[in-house]
Write an enzyme that holds these catalytic residues in place. Structure first.
Site, PDB file in Angstrom:
ATOM      1  N   ASP A   1       0.862  -1.179   0.000  1.00  0.00           N
ATOM      2  CA  ASP A   1       0.000   0.000   0.000  1.00  0.00           C
ATOM      3  C   ASP A   1       0.900   1.230   0.000  1.00  0.00           C
ATOM      4  O   ASP A   1       2.134   1.104  -0.050  1.00  0.00           O
ATOM      5  CB  ASP A   1      -0.937  -0.033   1.204  1.00  0.00           C
ATOM      6  CG  ASP A   1      -2.220   0.760   0.989  1.00  0.00           C
ATOM      7  OD1 ASP A   1      -2.340   1.462  -0.035  1.00  0.00           O
ATOM      8  OD2 ASP A   1      -3.112   0.693   1.855  1.00  0.00           O
TER       9      ASP A   1
ATOM     10  N   GLU B   1       0.034   4.610   1.865  1.00  0.00           N
ATOM     11  CA  GLU B   1      -0.038   5.595   2.951  1.00  0.00           C
ATOM     12  C   GLU B   1       1.008   5.357   4.036  1.00  0.00           C
ATOM     13  O   GLU B   1       1.418   6.294   4.726  1.00  0.00           O
ATOM     14  CB  GLU B   1      -1.444   5.606   3.563  1.00  0.00           C
ATOM     15  CG  GLU B   1      -2.498   6.239   2.678  1.00  0.00           C
ATOM     16  CD  GLU B   1      -3.104   5.287   1.653  1.00  0.00           C
ATOM     17  OE1 GLU B   1      -4.004   5.712   0.910  1.00  0.00           O
ATOM     18  OE2 GLU B   1      -2.663   4.112   1.601  1.00  0.00           O
TER      19      GLU B   1
ATOM     20  N   HIS C   1      -1.252   1.129   6.641  1.00  0.00           N
ATOM     21  CA  HIS C   1      -1.636   2.252   7.496  1.00  0.00           C
ATOM     22  C   HIS C   1      -2.676   1.796   8.508  1.00  0.00           C
ATOM     23  O   HIS C   1      -3.312   0.746   8.357  1.00  0.00           O
ATOM     24  CB  HIS C   1      -2.211   3.385   6.646  1.00  0.00           C
ATOM     25  CG  HIS C   1      -3.355   2.934   5.782  1.00  0.00           C
ATOM     26  ND1 HIS C   1      -4.649   2.808   6.247  1.00  0.00           N
ATOM     27  CD2 HIS C   1      -3.386   2.534   4.489  1.00  0.00           C
ATOM     28  CE1 HIS C   1      -5.422   2.370   5.280  1.00  0.00           C
ATOM     29  NE2 HIS C   1      -4.680   2.187   4.191  1.00  0.00           N
TER      30      HIS C   1
ATOM     31  N   HIS D   1      -7.372   5.374   7.532  1.00  0.00           N
ATOM     32  CA  HIS D   1      -8.668   5.147   6.910  1.00  0.00           C
ATOM     33  C   HIS D   1      -8.827   3.648   6.732  1.00  0.00           C
ATOM     34  O   HIS D   1      -7.896   2.884   6.979  1.00  0.00           O
ATOM     35  CB  HIS D   1      -8.773   5.852   5.536  1.00  0.00           C
ATOM     36  CG  HIS D   1      -7.877   5.279   4.489  1.00  0.00           C
ATOM     37  ND1 HIS D   1      -6.526   5.585   4.399  1.00  0.00           N
ATOM     38  CD2 HIS D   1      -8.126   4.395   3.477  1.00  0.00           C
ATOM     39  CE1 HIS D   1      -5.993   4.923   3.392  1.00  0.00           C
ATOM     40  NE2 HIS D   1      -6.931   4.189   2.814  1.00  0.00           N
TER      41      HIS D   1
ATOM     42  N   GLU E   1      -7.529  -2.497   7.182  1.00  0.00           N
ATOM     43  CA  GLU E   1      -7.046  -3.243   6.020  1.00  0.00           C
ATOM     44  C   GLU E   1      -6.081  -4.354   6.406  1.00  0.00           C
ATOM     45  O   GLU E   1      -6.030  -5.406   5.763  1.00  0.00           O
ATOM     46  CB  GLU E   1      -6.417  -2.268   5.025  1.00  0.00           C
ATOM     47  CG  GLU E   1      -7.464  -1.365   4.394  1.00  0.00           C
ATOM     48  CD  GLU E   1      -6.881  -0.208   3.601  1.00  0.00           C
ATOM     49  OE1 GLU E   1      -5.760  -0.347   3.062  1.00  0.00           O
ATOM     50  OE2 GLU E   1      -7.539   0.842   3.529  1.00  0.00           O
TER      51      GLU E   1
END
Length: 280
Positions: free
Chosen positions: A8, A10, A104, A116, A135
């Site tokens: 990912d 972030e 994140h 998020h 996630e």
């Protein structure tokens, strides 16, 4: 030993600004280079530990962020939109371990940089079988459904804490410490990526310590949206039911369907959020 790496953005070294995560945004190209650097650090650590094959999945946004021209040539890359399993695309039961890089913290976590869950504005919270879920938990549960343990999580301090709380003695590599959602104390890339490489090698050197993260089926995915319109739009999907003005649920025995559903949610949520119709 085959190793899978989901990357990912972030939680990548040096990044704090949403503009750095979005194609066309200021700093995006440099962000892609840093993202590739973190991915390479995991790949290098994996081969240091004796891996014979490493598959890297670009798991952020458009999934067209990692620089193939800068990727470690020993790895392969899964890239581009239209991937049914999204953040878990390419993972199957033949892999000895999964590693999550650039991850994140889930939505609402204090001091989580760019925190998020799946969508930055449209989703307030996600629950899996009634428990709050980010996630890390979603992708770890997908890996667990295939019998694959998570060995490594890299990102900011908050996601590393989240990973250890969820997965126990998983290896982590903290590359930044959140001050607030859009600010952090950073490590220089050369320091952070050395930390990632060392953690990856340690993790894969003690694979016997890890067990798959297993959530027992049936799997119920609950989503709290920020909008009644998005919830209503998503409830049109067969199998998805409205459980409140801004809440939906979906139940299945196949975790792959959970991963795929988020791709559909993202399309509908994005359209509704910008005022586009979804009914033609």
């Amino acid at each position: 030993m085959k190793v899978y790496v989901s990357v990912d953005m972030e939680g990548v070294t040096g990044l704090t600004d949403p503009e750095e995560m979005r194609a066309g945004g200021r700093g995006y190209e440099r962000g892609c280079e840093l993202m590739t650097g973190d991915a390479n650090a995991v790949v290098q650590g994996a081969f240091d530990a004796g891996a014979r094959a490493v598959r890297v999945n670009d798991a952020h946004g458009s999934t067209k962020n990692l620089r193939i021209d800068l990727l470690d040539p020993r790895a392969t890359l899964v890239r581009g939109p239209g991937k049914p399993l999204r953040m878990g695309q390419g993972l199957d039961g033949t892999y000895a371990a999964a590693c999550f890089a650039g991850y994140h913290a889930r939505a609402g976590v204090r001091h989580g940089v760019l925190n998020h869950t799946w969508m930055g504005k449209e989703i307030q919270n996600v629950r899996l079988n009634g428990e709050i879920c980010g996630e890390t938990r979603l992708v770890a549960a997908f890996a667990g459904s295939l019998g694959v343990p998570v060995a490594l999580v890299t990102g900011d301090e908050a996601v590393c804490e989240e990973a250890r709380e969820l997965l126990g003695d998983v290896e982590t590599a903290e590359v930044k410490k959140g001050v607030d959602r859009f600010s952090a104390e950073l490590l220089p890339p050369v320091v952070a990526q050395a930390r990632i490489r060392e953690a990856a090698a340690r993790a894969l050197g003690r694979l016997g310590d890890f067990r798959p993260y297993v959530v027992e089926p049936p799997y119920t995915l609950g989503v709290e949206w920020n909008s009644t319109a998005i919830a209503a739009g998503c409830a049109v999907i067969p199998g998805v039911r409205a459980t409140g003005p801004r809440e939906t649920e979906f139940t299945t025995d196949d975790f792959g369907q959970i991963m795929s559903l988020f791709g559909v949610f993202a399309m509908i949520g994005g359209q509704v959020a910008c005022g586009s119709g979804i009914y033609g």
